[in-house]
Design a protein around this motif. Structure first.
Motif, PDB file in Angstrom:
ATOM      1  N   PRO A   1      14.010  -3.119  -2.608  1.00 11.65           N
ATOM      2  CA  PRO A   1      14.661  -1.843  -2.332  1.00 11.65           C
ATOM      3  C   PRO A   1      13.630  -0.708  -2.400  1.00 11.65           C
ATOM      4  CG  PRO A   1      15.995  -3.132  -3.843  1.00 11.65           C
ATOM      5  CD  PRO A   1      14.687  -3.858  -3.699  1.00 11.65           C
ATOM      6  N   GLY A   2      13.635   0.146  -1.402  1.00  9.10           N
ATOM      7  CA  GLY A   2      12.686   1.251  -1.377  1.00  9.10           C
ATOM      8  C   GLY A   2      11.420   0.960  -0.603  1.00  9.10           C
ATOM      9  N   ASP A   3      11.178  -0.317  -0.262  1.00  4.26           N
ATOM     10  CA  ASP A   3      10.006  -0.649   0.539  1.00  4.26           C
ATOM     11  C   ASP A   3      10.169  -0.142   1.970  1.00  4.26           C
ATOM     12  OD1 ASP A   3       8.629  -1.957  -1.453  1.00  4.26           O
ATOM     13  OD2 ASP A   3       9.215  -3.980  -0.820  1.00  4.26           O
ATOM     14  N   ILE A   4       9.081   0.301   2.552  1.00  5.19           N
ATOM     15  CA  ILE A   4       9.019   0.540   3.992  1.00  5.19           C
ATOM     16  C   ILE A   4       8.309  -0.674   4.563  1.00  5.19           C
ATOM     17  CG2 ILE A   4       8.196   2.033   5.845  1.00  5.19           C
ATOM     18  CD1 ILE A   4       8.217   4.337   3.800  1.00  5.19           C
ATOM     19  N   ALA A   5       9.095  -1.609   5.070  1.00  6.59           N
ATOM     20  CA  ALA A   5       8.557  -2.904   5.482  1.00  6.59           C
ATOM     21  C   ALA A   5       8.067  -2.851   6.923  1.00  6.59           C
ATOM     22  CB  ALA A   5       9.626  -3.980   5.325  1.00  6.59           C
ATOM     23  N   ILE A   6       6.885  -3.423   7.137  1.00  7.82           N
ATOM     24  CA  ILE A   6       6.292  -3.513   8.474  1.00  7.82           C
ATOM     25  C   ILE A   6       6.015  -4.987   8.731  1.00  7.82           C
ATOM     26  CG2 ILE A   6       4.377  -2.818   9.956  1.00  7.82           C
ATOM     27  CD1 ILE A   6       3.987  -0.417   8.056  1.00  7.82           C
TER      28      ILE A   6
ATOM     29  N   ALA B   1       0.872  -1.175   0.000  1.00  4.88           N
ATOM     30  CA  ALA B   1       0.000   0.000   0.000  1.00  4.88           C
ATOM     31  C   ALA B   1       0.906   1.221   0.000  1.00  4.88           C
ATOM     32  CB  ALA B   1      -0.913   0.003   1.221  1.00  4.88           C
ATOM     33  N   GLY B   2       0.920   1.961  -1.111  1.00  8.48           N
ATOM     34  CA  GLY B   2       1.897   3.034  -1.232  1.00  8.48           C
ATOM     35  C   GLY B   2       3.294   2.445  -1.184  1.00  8.48           C
ATOM     36  N   ARG B   3       4.161   3.038  -0.393  1.00  7.99           N
ATOM     37  CA  ARG B   3       5.523   2.503  -0.247  1.00  7.99           C
ATOM     38  C   ARG B   3       5.602   1.405   0.799  1.00  7.99           C
ATOM     39  NH1 ARG B   3       8.964   7.251   1.526  1.00  7.99           N
ATOM     40  NH2 ARG B   3       7.009   7.860   2.523  1.00  7.99           N
ATOM     41  N   PHE B   4       4.493   1.141   1.499  1.00  9.99           N
ATOM     42  CA  PHE B   4       4.515   0.204   2.610  1.00  9.99           C
ATOM     43  C   PHE B   4       4.323  -1.243   2.149  1.00  9.99           C
ATOM     44  CE2 PHE B   4       2.860   4.199   4.510  1.00  9.99           C
ATOM     45  CZ  PHE B   4       3.919   4.446   5.370  1.00  9.99           C
ATOM     46  N   LEU B   5       5.024  -2.143   2.831  1.00  3.66           N
ATOM     47  CA  LEU B   5       4.844  -3.576   2.642  1.00  3.66           C
ATOM     48  C   LEU B   5       4.603  -4.187   4.013  1.00  3.66           C
ATOM     49  CD1 LEU B   5       5.055  -6.169   0.824  1.00  3.66           C
ATOM     50  CD2 LEU B   5       7.438  -6.320   1.616  1.00  3.66           C
TER      51      LEU B   5
END
Length: 291
Positions: free
Chosen positions: A112-117, A96-100
């Motif tokens: 690369p570039g993901d904001i992982a949660i 969702a957007g930059r989030f994973l």
């Protein structure tokens, strides 16, 4: 105690009509409903209630949506089961957007570039797979990139997904509250797991009378991913705790049919709808109040 009623219906169109009729019912406190296709191509509509519904009103709405037919059903307590763990079975990571949002078994999916949660199935609700949470994540990515927020509240935090997203992406402190002590404990654990424990204050608080809200208010961003009924009931309290000059509210947890009632409640408090997004049949509303 959460109650559930399951109704068998013949087609997807009938199921959707029933979901929309029930979700827009103020008399039943805007219950949440979900549809499931069966192996024989029929459908089941599951309706969830926080309190026992008025049976006459419920039967009348079902009859109206079903053109006079009322399938057999019974309202009963929701079985005590780990629904978060069940909901994650076989699910893939969600973007969702930059989030994973992902589990530990899917760490290799991070790009690369993901904001992982990283969120594991556990005792509290809010994994990111639900359309409401994913819609909120996409909106958080958009609004927090465009504007700087200083005082942020995640109301009804669940597993802390949204608070963690803000802390990881923007380095902001977030007050994350929930009426469930299990949820706030899980939020603290997940915040530590994701390296943002120092940025998230997770507190158990039922109602805005709790002193933790006054200690942090006014908020210039409030995110509330709960249900339509509570969102309407809390409209006045949310508006009173919002920054009077540049306050922004992001609301989710509501079906498309419930949107007009929720919007009307917040417009009555002086807020203006600036954007409405839909994901998997669920709405995310963004409202602002400019001083």
């Amino acid at each position: 105690m959460t109650l559930i009623a399951s109704l068998p219906v013949a087609t997807e169109e009938m199921a959707q009509a029933l979901v929309e009729a029930l979700g827009a019912s103020e008399e039943l406190d805007f219950p949440t409903a979900a549809t499931t296709e069966q192996t024989d191509k029929s459908w089941v509509v599951d309706i969830y209630f926080e309190d026992a519904p008025d049976e006459a009103i419920l039967a009348g709405l079902i009859s109206q949506a079903m053109n006079g037919a009322v399938p057999p059903y019974a309202v009963a307590p929701l079985p005590d089961e780990d629904w978060v763990a069940k909901s994650l079975e076989g699910l893939k990571p969600v973007r969702a957007g930059r989030f994973l949002v992902h589990g530990s078994h899917d760490r290799e999916k991070i790009r690369p570039g993901d904001i992982a949660i990283e969120i594991e199935a556990g005792e509290a609700f809010g994994t990111g797979h639900h359309g409401t949470t994913a819609g909120c994540l996409a909106e958080i990515d958009r609004i927090c990139t465009a504007r700087d927020f200083a005082s942020i509240l995640d109301l009804g935090t669940g597993t802390g997904v949204l608070a963690i997203a803000i802390a990881k992406a923007f380095g902001k402190h977030v007050l994350a509250t929930d009426i469930d002590a299990v949820a706030t404990r899980v939020t603290r654990e997940n915040a530590e797991l994701n390296g943002v424990g120092s940025l998230i204050e997770a507190e158990t608080a039922e109602g805005f009378g709790n002193k933790v809200f006054a200690a942090h208010a006014p908020f210039d961003l409030i995110i509330a991913n709960i249900l339509a009924g509570p969102l309407i009931a809390l409209a006045g309290d949310i508006a009173r705790h919002l920054d009077p000059a540049h306050g922004t509210v992001v609301l989710s947890g509501l079906l498309t049919a419930q949107g007009p009632s929720v919007i009307a409640a917040y417009e009555a408090e002086g807020l203006t709808l600036i954007r409405s997004g839909e994901m998997e049949g669920w709405l995310t509303l963004t409202l602002e109040r400019a001083g």
